[in-house]
Scaffold this motif. Structure first.
Motif, PDB file in Angstrom:
ATOM      1  N   ASP A  38       0.835  -1.187   0.000  1.00  9.05           N
ATOM      2  CA  ASP A  38       0.000   0.000   0.000  1.00  9.05           C
ATOM      3  C   ASP A  38       0.877   1.247   0.000  1.00  9.05           C
ATOM      4  O   ASP A  38       1.887   1.303   0.708  1.00  9.05           O
ATOM      5  CB  ASP A  38      -0.910  -0.005   1.230  1.00  9.05           C
ATOM      6  CG  ASP A  38      -2.023   1.015   1.133  1.00  9.05           C
ATOM      7  OD1 ASP A  38      -2.285   1.499   0.005  1.00  9.05           O
ATOM      8  OD2 ASP A  38      -2.636   1.311   2.167  1.00  9.05           O
ATOM      9  N   TYR A  39       0.500   2.236  -0.785  1.00 11.09           N
ATOM     10  CA  TYR A  39       1.303   3.458  -0.865  1.00 11.09           C
ATOM     11  C   TYR A  39       1.215   4.264   0.415  1.00 11.09           C
ATOM     12  O   TYR A  39       2.056   5.119   0.683  1.00 11.09           O
ATOM     13  CB  TYR A  39       0.878   4.304  -2.069  1.00 11.09           C
ATOM     14  CG  TYR A  39      -0.470   4.965  -1.932  1.00 11.09           C
ATOM     15  CD1 TYR A  39      -0.569   6.261  -1.453  1.00 11.09           C
ATOM     16  CD2 TYR A  39      -1.634   4.295  -2.283  1.00 11.09           C
ATOM     17  CE1 TYR A  39      -1.791   6.880  -1.319  1.00 11.09           C
ATOM     18  CE2 TYR A  39      -2.860   4.905  -2.156  1.00 11.09           C
ATOM     19  CZ  TYR A  39      -2.939   6.196  -1.670  1.00 11.09           C
ATOM     20  OH  TYR A  39      -4.158   6.793  -1.548  1.00 11.09           O
ATOM     21  N   LYS A  40       0.201   3.999   1.253  1.00 14.16           N
ATOM     22  CA  LYS A  40       0.041   4.749   2.499  1.00 14.16           C
ATOM     23  C   LYS A  40       0.904   4.195   3.629  1.00 14.16           C
ATOM     24  O   LYS A  40       1.061   4.842   4.656  1.00 14.16           O
ATOM     25  CB  LYS A  40      -1.429   4.735   2.925  1.00 14.16           C
ATOM     26  CG  LYS A  40      -2.329   5.500   1.968  1.00 14.16           C
ATOM     27  CD  LYS A  40      -3.762   5.405   2.379  1.00 14.16           C
ATOM     28  CE  LYS A  40      -4.354   4.177   1.719  1.00 14.16           C
ATOM     29  NZ  LYS A  40      -5.795   4.039   1.950  1.00 14.16           N
ATOM     30  N   ASP A  41       1.478   3.009   3.434  1.00  9.27           N
ATOM     31  CA  ASP A  41       2.336   2.388   4.445  1.00  9.27           C
ATOM     32  C   ASP A  41       3.765   2.912   4.267  1.00  9.27           C
ATOM     33  O   ASP A  41       4.608   2.290   3.638  1.00  9.27           O
ATOM     34  CB  ASP A  41       2.286   0.869   4.302  1.00  9.27           C
ATOM     35  CG  ASP A  41       2.951   0.168   5.459  1.00  9.27           C
ATOM     36  OD1 ASP A  41       3.346   0.856   6.426  1.00  9.27           O
ATOM     37  OD2 ASP A  41       3.083  -1.068   5.403  1.00  9.27           O
ATOM     38  N   VAL A  42       4.028   4.071   4.834  1.00  7.84           N
ATOM     39  CA  VAL A  42       5.293   4.770   4.621  1.00  7.84           C
ATOM     40  C   VAL A  42       6.456   4.042   5.302  1.00  7.84           C
ATOM     41  O   VAL A  42       7.579   4.046   4.788  1.00  7.84           O
ATOM     42  CB  VAL A  42       5.183   6.230   5.118  1.00  7.84           C
ATOM     43  CG1 VAL A  42       6.481   6.965   4.924  1.00  7.84           C
ATOM     44  CG2 VAL A  42       4.069   6.939   4.388  1.00  7.84           C
ATOM     45  N   ASP A  43       6.197   3.399   6.430  1.00  6.07           N
ATOM     46  CA  ASP A  43       7.275   2.686   7.136  1.00  6.07           C
ATOM     47  C   ASP A  43       7.834   1.557   6.285  1.00  6.07           C
ATOM     48  O   ASP A  43       9.055   1.355   6.216  1.00  6.07           O
ATOM     49  CB  ASP A  43       6.764   2.135   8.463  1.00  6.07           C
ATOM     50  CG  ASP A  43       6.350   3.243   9.422  1.00  6.07           C
ATOM     51  OD1 ASP A  43       6.940   4.340   9.323  1.00  6.07           O
ATOM     52  OD2 ASP A  43       5.451   2.993  10.235  1.00  6.07           O
ATOM     53  N   VAL A  75       5.954   3.539  -4.336  1.00  6.54           N
ATOM     54  CA  VAL A  75       6.842   4.650  -3.959  1.00  6.54           C
ATOM     55  C   VAL A  75       6.533   5.879  -4.810  1.00  6.54           C
ATOM     56  O   VAL A  75       6.460   6.997  -4.304  1.00  6.54           O
ATOM     57  CB  VAL A  75       8.329   4.232  -4.093  1.00  6.54           C
ATOM     58  CG1 VAL A  75       9.239   5.436  -4.032  1.00  6.54           C
ATOM     59  CG2 VAL A  75       8.693   3.244  -3.013  1.00  6.54           C
ATOM     60  N   LYS A  76       6.324   5.663  -6.095  1.00  8.43           N
ATOM     61  CA  LYS A  76       6.027   6.800  -6.965  1.00  8.43           C
ATOM     62  C   LYS A  76       4.708   7.457  -6.585  1.00  8.43           C
ATOM     63  O   LYS A  76       4.596   8.692  -6.578  1.00  8.43           O
ATOM     64  CB  LYS A  76       5.994   6.348  -8.423  1.00  8.43           C
ATOM     65  CG  LYS A  76       7.377   6.054  -8.971  1.00  8.43           C
ATOM     66  CD  LYS A  76       7.319   5.721 -10.434  1.00  8.43           C
ATOM     67  CE  LYS A  76       8.715   5.493 -10.980  1.00  8.43           C
ATOM     68  NZ  LYS A  76       8.713   5.284 -12.427  1.00  8.43           N
ATOM     69  N   LEU A  77       3.713   6.652  -6.251  1.00 10.53           N
ATOM     70  CA  LEU A  77       2.429   7.206  -5.852  1.00 10.53           C
ATOM     71  C   LEU A  77       2.530   7.924  -4.497  1.00 10.53           C
ATOM     72  O   LEU A  77       1.949   9.001  -4.308  1.00 10.53           O
ATOM     73  CB  LEU A  77       1.375   6.106  -5.783  1.00 10.53           C
ATOM     74  CG  LEU A  77      -0.064   6.536  -5.555  1.00 10.53           C
ATOM     75  CD1 LEU A  77      -0.506   7.534  -6.621  1.00 10.53           C
ATOM     76  CD2 LEU A  77      -0.972   5.336  -5.558  1.00 10.53           C
ATOM     77  N   ALA A  78       3.305   7.355  -3.580  1.00  6.21           N
ATOM     78  CA  ALA A  78       3.490   7.995  -2.272  1.00  6.21           C
ATOM     79  C   ALA A  78       4.245   9.313  -2.412  1.00  6.21           C
ATOM     80  O   ALA A  78       3.957  10.275  -1.686  1.00  6.21           O
ATOM     81  CB  ALA A  78       4.238   7.055  -1.331  1.00  6.21           C
ATOM     82  N   ARG A  79       5.181   9.369  -3.327  1.00 12.79           N
ATOM     83  CA  ARG A  79       5.888  10.632  -3.569  1.00 12.79           C
ATOM     84  C   ARG A  79       4.932  11.674  -4.142  1.00 12.79           C
ATOM     85  O   ARG A  79       4.971  12.845  -3.756  1.00 12.79           O
ATOM     86  CB  ARG A  79       7.049  10.413  -4.542  1.00 12.79           C
ATOM     87  CG  ARG A  79       8.238   9.731  -3.943  1.00 12.79           C
ATOM     88  CD  ARG A  79       9.267   9.479  -5.005  1.00 12.79           C
ATOM     89  NE  ARG A  79      10.469   8.878  -4.456  1.00 12.79           N
ATOM     90  CZ  ARG A  79      11.425   8.328  -5.200  1.00 12.79           C
ATOM     91  NH1 ARG A  79      11.309   8.303  -6.516  1.00 12.79           N
ATOM     92  NH2 ARG A  79      12.481   7.809  -4.636  1.00 12.79           N
ATOM     93  N   PHE A  80       4.089  11.247  -5.068  1.00  8.73           N
ATOM     94  CA  PHE A  80       3.143  12.168  -5.690  1.00  8.73           C
ATOM     95  C   PHE A  80       2.137  12.692  -4.676  1.00  8.73           C
ATOM     96  O   PHE A  80       1.732  13.857  -4.728  1.00  8.73           O
ATOM     97  CB  PHE A  80       2.422  11.468  -6.848  1.00  8.73           C
ATOM     98  CG  PHE A  80       1.453  12.343  -7.570  1.00  8.73           C
ATOM     99  CD1 PHE A  80       1.902  13.335  -8.423  1.00  8.73           C
ATOM    100  CD2 PHE A  80       0.100  12.183  -7.392  1.00  8.73           C
ATOM    101  CE1 PHE A  80       1.009  14.153  -9.080  1.00  8.73           C
ATOM    102  CE2 PHE A  80      -0.804  12.992  -8.044  1.00  8.73           C
ATOM    103  CZ  PHE A  80      -0.344  13.988  -8.898  1.00  8.73           C
ATOM    104  N   MET A  81       1.747  11.850  -3.732  1.00 10.19           N
ATOM    105  CA  MET A  81       0.783  12.244  -2.705  1.00 10.19           C
ATOM    106  C   MET A  81       1.467  12.968  -1.532  1.00 10.19           C
ATOM    107  O   MET A  81       0.824  13.268  -0.541  1.00 10.19           O
ATOM    108  CB  MET A  81       0.036  11.029  -2.173  1.00 10.19           C
ATOM    109  CG  MET A  81      -0.735  10.294  -3.235  1.00 10.19           C
ATOM    110  SD  MET A  81      -2.039  11.279  -3.905  1.00 10.19           S
ATOM    111  CE  MET A  81      -3.370  10.715  -2.918  1.00 10.19           C
ATOM    112  N   ALA A  82       2.757  13.197  -1.625  1.00 12.70           N
ATOM    113  CA  ALA A  82       3.561  13.919  -0.629  1.00 12.70           C
ATOM    114  C   ALA A  82       3.679  13.164   0.689  1.00 12.70           C
ATOM    115  O   ALA A  82       3.827  13.750   1.749  1.00 12.70           O
ATOM    116  CB  ALA A  82       3.032  15.319  -0.395  1.00 12.70           C
TER     117      ALA A  82
END
Length: 89
Positions: A38-43, A75-82
């Motif tokens: 999941d892109y929301k799981d930053v850890d 990772v790309k989606l998490a970067r885009f979503m800041a």
């Protein structure tokens, strides 16, 4: 124009570049038995990013081709979503 003298002691030999090999690590995803990232799981995603902010290669992370593609997209989606920075300085 006479003979040209060359001092051979001052000539430097070219050194061969030594490539550092990346030590393979056990697959971080198979330990957790994850099928989806999941892109929301930053850890979890931060384990696949270097200190500079680059995505680590498959040899370093130990992921398969399919898992690495999921990591890349997340990772790309998490970067885009800041949620993750593009570059760490």
């Amino acid at each position: 124009m006479g003979n040209i003298r060359i001092n051979k002691s001052k000539l430097k030999k070219k050194k061969k570049k030594r490539t550092r090999t990346l030590l393979p690590v056990q697959n971080k995803l198979s330990k957790d038995q994850r099928d989806f990232i999941d892109y929301k799981d930053v850890d979890t995603l931060s384990r696949f990013i270097s200190g500079v902010g680059k995505i680590l290669p498959r040899k370093r992370t130990g992921t398969s081709h399919k898992e690495q593609a999921m990591v890349r997209d997340a990772v790309k989606l998490a970067r885009f979503m800041a949620l993750l920075p593009f570059v760490n300085k």
